[in-house]
Structure formats: C-alpha cells, structure tokens
Design a protein around this motif. Structure first.
Motif, PDB file in Angstrom:
ATOM      1  N   THR A  13       0.751  -1.087   0.152  1.00  0.00           N
ATOM      2  CA  THR A  13      -0.198  -0.013   0.380  1.00  0.00           C
ATOM      3  C   THR A  13       1.016   1.416  -0.352  1.00  0.00           C
ATOM      4  O   THR A  13       0.763   2.858   0.040  1.00  0.00           O
ATOM      5  CB  THR A  13      -1.539  -0.567   1.420  1.00  0.00           C
ATOM      6  N   VAL A  14       1.883   1.506   0.903  1.00  0.00           N
ATOM      7  CA  VAL A  14       2.907   2.232   1.080  1.00  0.00           C
ATOM      8  C   VAL A  14       3.349   2.647  -0.593  1.00  0.00           C
ATOM      9  O   VAL A  14       3.783   3.430  -0.625  1.00  0.00           O
ATOM     10  CB  VAL A  14       3.363   2.124   1.903  1.00  0.00           C
ATOM     11  N   VAL A  15       3.947   1.662  -1.020  1.00  0.00           N
ATOM     12  CA  VAL A  15       4.738   1.480  -2.030  1.00  0.00           C
ATOM     13  C   VAL A  15       4.285   1.779  -3.430  1.00  0.00           C
ATOM     14  O   VAL A  15       4.365   3.086  -4.272  1.00  0.00           O
ATOM     15  CB  VAL A  15       4.776   0.189  -2.523  1.00  0.00           C
ATOM     16  N   THR A  16       2.282   1.792  -3.256  1.00  0.00           N
ATOM     17  CA  THR A  16       1.668   1.600  -4.141  1.00  0.00           C
ATOM     18  C   THR A  16       1.952   3.387  -4.176  1.00  0.00           C
ATOM     19  O   THR A  16       1.628   4.393  -5.371  1.00  0.00           O
ATOM     20  CB  THR A  16       0.463   1.321  -4.015  1.00  0.00           C
ATOM     21  N   ILE A  17       1.305   4.172  -3.068  1.00  0.00           N
ATOM     22  CA  ILE A  17       1.039   5.238  -3.104  1.00  0.00           C
ATOM     23  C   ILE A  17       2.648   6.419  -3.593  1.00  0.00           C
ATOM     24  O   ILE A  17       2.213   7.547  -4.133  1.00  0.00           O
ATOM     25  CB  ILE A  17       0.752   5.868  -0.782  1.00  0.00           C
ATOM     26  N   PHE A  18       3.366   6.119  -2.663  1.00  0.00           N
ATOM     27  CA  PHE A  18       4.687   6.691  -2.745  1.00  0.00           C
ATOM     28  C   PHE A  18       5.200   6.764  -4.427  1.00  0.00           C
ATOM     29  O   PHE A  18       5.293   7.850  -5.304  1.00  0.00           O
ATOM     30  CB  PHE A  18       5.812   6.332  -1.708  1.00  0.00           C
ATOM     31  N   TYR A  19       4.963   5.383  -4.985  1.00  0.00           N
ATOM     32  CA  TYR A  19       5.902   5.192  -6.268  1.00  0.00           C
ATOM     33  C   TYR A  19       5.044   5.720  -7.046  1.00  0.00           C
ATOM     34  O   TYR A  19       5.093   6.394  -8.430  1.00  0.00           O
ATOM     35  CB  TYR A  19       6.508   4.108  -6.581  1.00  0.00           C
ATOM     36  N   ILE A  33       3.125  14.717   2.408  1.00  0.00           N
ATOM     37  CA  ILE A  33       2.613  15.399   3.684  1.00  0.00           C
ATOM     38  C   ILE A  33       1.403  14.299   4.217  1.00  0.00           C
ATOM     39  O   ILE A  33       1.573  14.537   5.454  1.00  0.00           O
ATOM     40  CB  ILE A  33       1.830  16.478   4.046  1.00  0.00           C
ATOM     41  N   ILE A  34       0.658  13.649   3.739  1.00  0.00           N
ATOM     42  CA  ILE A  34      -0.067  13.165   4.134  1.00  0.00           C
ATOM     43  C   ILE A  34       0.680  11.280   3.916  1.00  0.00           C
ATOM     44  O   ILE A  34      -0.349  10.829   4.728  1.00  0.00           O
ATOM     45  CB  ILE A  34      -1.455  12.768   3.113  1.00  0.00           C
ATOM     46  N   ALA A  35       1.752  11.059   2.924  1.00  0.00           N
ATOM     47  CA  ALA A  35       1.857  10.123   3.342  1.00  0.00           C
ATOM     48  C   ALA A  35       2.726   9.208   4.451  1.00  0.00           C
ATOM     49  O   ALA A  35       3.101   8.837   5.086  1.00  0.00           O
ATOM     50  CB  ALA A  35       2.730   9.153   1.887  1.00  0.00           C
ATOM     51  N   PRO A  36       3.281  10.499   4.695  1.00  0.00           N
ATOM     52  CA  PRO A  36       4.772  10.545   5.893  1.00  0.00           C
ATOM     53  C   PRO A  36       3.076  10.449   7.346  1.00  0.00           C
ATOM     54  O   PRO A  36       3.691   9.897   8.700  1.00  0.00           O
ATOM     55  CB  PRO A  36       5.104  11.767   6.071  1.00  0.00           C
ATOM     56  N   LEU A  37       2.315  10.616   7.557  1.00  0.00           N
ATOM     57  CA  LEU A  37       1.326  10.761   8.343  1.00  0.00           C
ATOM     58  C   LEU A  37       0.714   9.688   8.268  1.00  0.00           C
ATOM     59  O   LEU A  37       0.619   8.850   9.527  1.00  0.00           O
ATOM     60  CB  LEU A  37       0.263  11.191   7.873  1.00  0.00           C
ATOM     61  N   LEU A  38       0.089   8.817   7.059  1.00  0.00           N
ATOM     62  CA  LEU A  38      -0.897   7.764   7.359  1.00  0.00           C
ATOM     63  C   LEU A  38       0.499   5.768   7.299  1.00  0.00           C
ATOM     64  O   LEU A  38      -0.161   5.466   7.335  1.00  0.00           O
ATOM     65  CB  LEU A  38      -1.432   7.460   6.039  1.00  0.00           C
ATOM     66  N   ASN A  39       1.636   6.259   7.130  1.00  0.00           N
ATOM     67  CA  ASN A  39       2.336   5.516   6.587  1.00  0.00           C
ATOM     68  C   ASN A  39       2.395   5.077   7.754  1.00  0.00           C
ATOM     69  O   ASN A  39       2.976   3.130   8.415  1.00  0.00           O
ATOM     70  CB  ASN A  39       3.584   5.493   6.172  1.00  0.00           C
ATOM     71  N   PRO A  40       2.413   5.472   8.704  1.00  0.00           N
ATOM     72  CA  PRO A  40       3.203   4.437  10.698  1.00  0.00           C
ATOM     73  C   PRO A  40       2.124   3.710  11.230  1.00  0.00           C
ATOM     74  O   PRO A  40       1.823   2.694  11.151  1.00  0.00           O
ATOM     75  CB  PRO A  40       3.711   5.839  11.034  1.00  0.00           C
ATOM     76  N   PHE A  41       0.590   4.173  10.745  1.00  0.00           N
ATOM     77  CA  PHE A  41      -1.198   3.482  10.575  1.00  0.00           C
ATOM     78  C   PHE A  41      -0.979   2.412  10.142  1.00  0.00           C
ATOM     79  O   PHE A  41      -1.281   1.555  10.604  1.00  0.00           O
ATOM     80  CB  PHE A  41      -1.768   4.847  10.910  1.00  0.00           C
ATOM     81  N   ILE A  42      -0.212   2.864   8.817  1.00  0.00           N
ATOM     82  CA  ILE A  42      -0.159   0.904   8.197  1.00  0.00           C
ATOM     83  C   ILE A  42       1.014   0.465   7.918  1.00  0.00           C
ATOM     84  O   ILE A  42      -0.083  -0.897   8.204  1.00  0.00           O
ATOM     85  CB  ILE A  42       0.063   1.723   6.380  1.00  0.00           C
ATOM     86  N   TYR A  43       1.722   0.951   8.734  1.00  0.00           N
ATOM     87  CA  TYR A  43       2.811   0.388   8.216  1.00  0.00           C
ATOM     88  C   TYR A  43       2.957  -0.679   9.946  1.00  0.00           C
ATOM     89  O   TYR A  43       2.944  -2.251  10.391  1.00  0.00           O
ATOM     90  CB  TYR A  43       4.504   0.484   8.390  1.00  0.00           C
TER      91      TYR A  43
END
Length: 314
Positions: A246-252, A280-290
C-alpha cells in the motif's frame, strides 16, 4: 536563447503556497500544523517502541524505525517553511535556503525509494527463506543496505540541485509551497532540456529502478505464498506484505506522476495537490499502515501503556 534584458540576479524566491486566498491561510495553517504534529509524534512513537521493546528487535522493525526517522526528516524539510508562509506577508525563501530545501527533500525522497526496496527485500527473505532469515539479514547487512540507500539519495539530490541552481532565472515566483524541480524549471531563462533529461535518466534509476527491485521481491514473495497449503498461513503472509505494498503504491505512484512527464504538461495547481499527498499525507499515514496496525506493535504499545499507568500509580 536567453533574453539578457530579463536576466536578473536572484537572491530570494517567493513561494506562492497552496492557496492565494488570504481568508484560508489561517485555516490551512491549523490543518497542516495538526498533521505535522501528529506525524512527528506517531513516527517518534514507532522509534521509541522499537528501542524499548525487545520483541521488536528484528530486521523488519529495525527498518521500520529507520523509515519512521526518515519520514520525520522528510516532512520537516517542507512543512515548517510552508507553515511560516501561511502567517507571513512576505512569503520568501533565500536562494541558498531554497537550494538547501531542494537538496534535503530530494535526498530524503531518494533514500526512501530504496528503503522501500530494501524493506521488500527483507520481506522476501522472511517469507521465501525463513530458516536463513537471521543470517541473510543480520545487523551488518541491514546497516549496509540503509547506508547504500542514503548514498543513492545523496548522489541523486546533489546532481539535481546543482543542475537546477546553476540555471539563470528570469523570475523568482515559485508556483508551489516548496522548492521542487518542476516549478523552478519554469523560472529559467534558457531551455531546460538538460535538466529534463537528467530527471528522466537519473531519477529513473532512483524511482523506477527501486520500484523494479521492489516488484521483483514481490514476485518471488507472491509465488512463495501461493505455494503455502495452509489458508491461515497464506492470509498471515499476505497481511504482512499488504501494508508495505500500500505504501509502495502511494509513494511510487505520486512520484512517477510528478517527475516523469514533459515540461509542457505540468499543471502547478494539480501538482501541488499531488505533492501534498506524497510529502505530507503519506508520512502521516505510513506509520498507521505499517506499524500501529501490526500485532507485535500493538502488544508493545499495550505493554508501554501498562508501564506508564503503573508508574503513575506509584
């Protein structure tokens, strides 16, 4: 050809920001201040949990802790300056400050690209070679992989920053909320085909190269998971990798959209919204996702809360 009459020595840039509406400035300031504080606190929590929880002292959580540190630095490279522009009448950044911001942003972004590939490589060994996992991903190898990611990010950011800030600029109004490559190329007095070529070639090696490495790891991971006979075993393995994917999809996805287009197709209003997503949004969501939805992390959080509550009662 460069118009010498329009060429001026630029000592500072004006950041347009997210919106020119003065009535929205304070509201945007509050929204992004809250996002920034939450992002820093949550990512710091992940780092603290890794440090104090023996059950998290594994390569996977070592990478997560380092990734959380990168996320804190990544969002800090852009948001504090953006917050200051919301409340300031003079929305300027010095020439050297703009160059420093671009270098730090690209350094951290490039490092994160290969950190995601490294984390996929870690999952590959954990799922495909579980008996050799602790040998293949020992502490020394983990540190070397993180150091290699940082080196790639540093070289990428140095090349792009030097190429961008040796350009002659005719204007100084940056139609963005931070100093990024596309909006600065629009200010140049000369043709920027060298910079655009560098974006496609060098950034291609960083973004697309790390993405391909990530996909290679996941191809092996998925083929291994499909061979697992136990349904519960397959579900557990898929859930372990789903958050990373999920994180890979958002970031790349957002990164490729931003940097792999011809200059003529840039739309700054659209690009600012995309930039908000991955800066901004990805660094906020990533720890919750990961991390914070992970079972081991939840156990560590509960233990920490019990310790804190017991210390207060004493």
């Amino acid at each position: 050809m460069m118009n010498e009459e329009n060429l001026t020595i630029i000592t500072e840039f004006i950041l347009v920001g997210l919106s020119g509406d003065s009535h929205l400035q304070f509201l945007l300031f509050l929204i992004f201040l809250c996002i920034y504080i939450i992002t820093v606190l949550v990512n710091t929590t992940v780092i603290i949990l890794y440090r104090i929880s023996p059950n998290l002292h594994t390569p996977m959580y070592f990478y997560l802790a380092n990734f959380s540190f990168l996320e804190i630095c990544y969002i800090t490279s852009t948001v504090p300056k953006m917050l200051s522009t919301f409340l300031s009448k003079h929305k300027t950044i010095s020439f050297s400050g703009c160059a420093t911001q671009m270098y730090c942003f690209l350094l951290l972004g490039g490092t994160e690209c290969y950190m995601l590939a490294v984390m996929a490589y870690d999952r590959y060994h954990a799922i495909c070679h579980p008996l050799l996992y602790t040998i293949n991903m020992n502490r020394r190898i983990c540190i070397r992989l993180i150091g290699g990611s940082l080196l790639v990010g540093a070289i990428n950011s140095l090349i792009h920053t030097v190429l961008t800030f040796t350009l002659p600029f005719c204007r100084n109004t940056v139609n963005h909320f931070f100093c990024d490559i596309p909006p600065l190329l629009k200010l140049a007095c000369i043709d920027t085909w060298v910079n655009e070529t560098a974006i496609f070639l060098i950034s291609g090696c960083v973004i697309v190269g790390s993405f391909i490495l990530t996909m290679i790891s996941y191809t092996h991971i998925i083929s291994t998971i499909l061979r697992i006979r136990s349904t519960s075993g397959r579900n557990k393995s898929f859930s372990t990798c789903a958050s990373h994917f999920t994180v890979v999809t958002i970031f790349y996805g957002s990164g490729i959209f931003m940097y792999f287009r011809p200059k003529s197709s840039y739309s700054m209003d659209q690009d600012r919204m995309i930039a908000v997503m991955y800066t901004i949004i990805a660094p906020l969501l990533n720890p919750f996702i990961y991390s914070l939805r992970n079972r081991d992390v939840k156990i560590a959080v509960k233990k920490l809360m019990i310790k804190l509550s017991s210390s207060k009662t004493l």
